[in-house]
Design an enzyme around this catalytic site. Structure first.
Site, short mmCIF file in Angstrom:
data_model
loop_
_atom_site.label_atom_id
_atom_site.label_comp_id
_atom_site.label_asym_id
_atom_site.label_seq_id
_atom_site.Cartn_x
_atom_site.Cartn_y
_atom_site.Cartn_z
N CYS A 170 39.56 32.52 50.45
CA CYS A 170 38.74 33.29 49.50
C CYS A 170 37.06 32.59 49.13
O CYS A 170 36.36 32.75 49.18
CB CYS A 170 38.81 34.09 48.39
SG CYS A 170 40.66 34.43 49.13
N HIS A 309 33.38 34.94 41.32
CA HIS A 309 34.61 34.99 41.62
C HIS A 309 35.25 36.36 41.61
O HIS A 309 35.15 37.10 42.43
CB HIS A 309 35.80 34.22 42.15
CG HIS A 309 36.41 34.05 43.29
ND1 HIS A 309 35.76 34.68 44.69
CD2 HIS A 309 37.82 34.07 43.20
CE1 HIS A 309 36.84 34.56 45.36
NE2 HIS A 309 38.24 34.24 44.06
N GLU A 320 38.30 31.99 35.02
CA GLU A 320 36.68 31.80 35.60
C GLU A 320 36.35 31.93 34.35
O GLU A 320 34.95 30.99 33.94
CB GLU A 320 35.73 32.82 36.37
CG GLU A 320 35.06 32.57 37.47
CD GLU A 320 34.71 33.28 38.48
OE1 GLU A 320 33.69 32.73 38.77
OE2 GLU A 320 35.59 34.36 38.90
N LYS A 341 32.29 42.01 43.34
CA LYS A 341 33.66 42.88 44.08
C LYS A 341 33.96 43.97 44.36
O LYS A 341 34.60 44.59 44.01
CB LYS A 341 34.55 41.75 43.92
CG LYS A 341 34.67 40.52 45.44
CD LYS A 341 35.69 39.26 45.04
CE LYS A 341 35.65 38.48 45.71
NZ LYS A 341 34.09 37.37 45.05
N HIS A 346 37.45 42.63 47.85
CA HIS A 346 37.42 41.52 48.29
C HIS A 346 37.58 40.92 49.99
O HIS A 346 38.37 41.60 50.33
CB HIS A 346 38.55 41.23 47.58
CG HIS A 346 38.70 39.01 48.04
ND1 HIS A 346 38.17 38.93 48.34
CD2 HIS A 346 39.49 38.19 46.87
CE1 HIS A 346 38.35 37.19 47.60
NE2 HIS A 346 39.26 37.23 46.88
N PHE A 405 43.05 30.69 47.83
CA PHE A 405 44.57 30.17 47.73
C PHE A 405 44.39 28.98 48.21
O PHE A 405 43.29 28.49 48.92
CB PHE A 405 45.59 30.83 48.24
CG PHE A 405 45.54 32.83 47.96
CD1 PHE A 405 45.14 32.48 46.29
CD2 PHE A 405 46.21 33.31 48.72
CE1 PHE A 405 45.29 34.17 45.86
CE2 PHE A 405 46.42 34.74 47.50
CZ PHE A 405 45.99 34.75 46.86
#
Length: 419
Positions: A170, A309, A320, A341, A346, A405
């Site tokens: 991502c 994010h 975050e 998002k 996403h 990830f």
């Protein structure tokens, strides 16, 4: 050696809220939700029913039916967005490319995809089981590999400089923009076509993410992707592409290009902690943002807006938030921090590129996009997330954040264009 300036001269996107930059930005400013029931396959036997699909896109008309047969959906989306970006930059007109053959030696492509041709993999496996594996299409391998969006783009435009694909889950879209920025700044190219593309709304991919308990299984589109909300329960899969044309400033100026924004900093770190979970306290993300600001020669208090994010998972949004507090200290309370998002879902490897486009437009127009669907405050996410309604305000510096990830962290810093 003095660092060269790098500017954004072209942008293109296909995503759940629009098939062009203009339509996407209008929808983004209006707080439009692009999430709805999945139509790409039958969900009757699956827990997750919602996603952010690209809508009403006729890729065959735009790219050619014959060409589309050789491309997975993620590559098709990338090339549609690349076409818009190239036209926006003025490097391609109705008469063709404006760059000479010699100049194209100094033009490169860097397009990320987190997963690549997932639907092609599933289709080929089903065919192999039914008819034997020697019956597979000769285009299967070129269709599934993640670098093929970049490869097709390079072929289409004759760009003979670096052509690559960063695969960092991502974080990939932001890494692609940041790596392209460095490639130009350090003198290796004049032009880079960069960004990300993803098309992972497939039964196989969705089943895998569902098994990880990463996806929201709510059936209410307005309560599915709700970053920073106390009731967030997982991310919503989206698909699409975001492509930018980055250009060395003197090169852009010489040809009279319109400039959307300037890229001034890039940070990239790894948590080295866990294959899916962020490091405790968001330490890796904090180090990444601090690195990006140092690269740009900026102080934390110089930043006006962060495109977070903000995935709508419990752990990501809290970590975050903590990372932002770590880097920005008291200034964190003055920052505007929204997650687009909430509208697009996403887009995995395409997310950071689409969000870089939204961040550039926010600076260009003086408008911060909202985090929609926000209802329930969470003390662990105590930032000004610009809830539910966008905000018109002048800004000079924006930071766009991505986490992937594998512990991948990436951040780019953009500056309002000032000649």
């Amino acid at each position: 050696m003095e660092k060269r300036r790098v500017v954004i001269t072209g942008m293109g996107t296909v995503n759940p809220i629009g098939n062009t930059v203009a339509d996407s930005w209008a929808a983004c400013k209006a707080g439009t939700c692009g999430i709805g029931p999945i139509t790409l396959y039958d969900t009757s036997q699956m827990k997750v029913k919602l996603a952010g699909e690209v809508k009403n896109l006729d890729a065959e008309t735009l790219l050619g039916k014959r060409e589309c047969k050789k491309m997975d959906r993620f590559t098709q989306l990338a090339l549609v967005a690349a076409g818009e970006a190239m036209a926006d930059s003025g490097l391609e007109t109705k008469e063709g490319l404006t760059l000479s053959e010699a100049k194209r030696e100094r033009c490169g492509v860097l397009i990320s995809s987190g997963i690549g041709g997932f639907q092609t993999v599933a289709d080929a496996h089903a065919r192999g089981e039914q008819r034997g594996y020697d019956s597979l299409s000769p285009f299967m391998i070129p269709m599934i590999i993640s670098n093929m969006a970049a490869g097709h783009a390079a072929i289409r435009y004759g760009f003979k400089g670096m052509c690559s694909c960063v695969v960092t889950a991502c974080a990939g879209g932001t890494n692609a923009v940041g790596d392209a920025f460095r490639h130009i700044r350090d003198g290796y190219a004049e032009v880079m076509l960069c960004g990300g593309a993803e098309a992972a709304i497939t039964p196989l991919a969705m089943g895998g993410f569902t098994a990880m308990k990463a996806l929201s299984d709510t059936q209410d589109p307005l309560r599915a992707s709700i970053p920073f909300d106390g009731e967030r329960s997982g991310f919503v899969m989206g698909e699409g592409a975001g492509i930018l044309v980055l250009e060395e400033y003197a090169h852009a100026k010489a040809r009279g290009a319109r400039i959307h924004a300037e890229v001034v900093g890039y940070g990239v770190t790894c948590d080295a902690h866990h294959i899916t979970a962020p490091a405790p306290n968001g330490a890796g993300g904090a180090a990444c943002m601090a690195q990006a600001l140092a690269d740009a020669g900026l102080r934390p208090e110089d930043v006006d807006y962060i495109n977070a994010h903000g995935t709508s998972t419990q752990m990501n949004d809290a970590c975050e938030t903590e990372a932002i507090h770590t880097v920005f200290g008291a200034h964190a309370g003055k920052l505007m921090v929204s997650s687009t998002k909430s509208m697009t879902g996403h887009l995995l490897g395409a997310a950071g590129a689409v969000e870089a486009i939204f961040s550039a437009l926010a600076l260009e127009e003086g408008f911060v996009p909202p985090t929609i669907g926000y209802q329930v405050p969470d003390p662990a996410c105590d930032l000004d997330i610009v809830p539910n309604q966008g905000r018109r305000t002048e800004m000079r510096i924006a930071l766009s954040n991505s986490l992937g990830f594998g512990g991948h962290n990436a951040a780019v810093v953009l500056k309002k264009w000032e000649a």
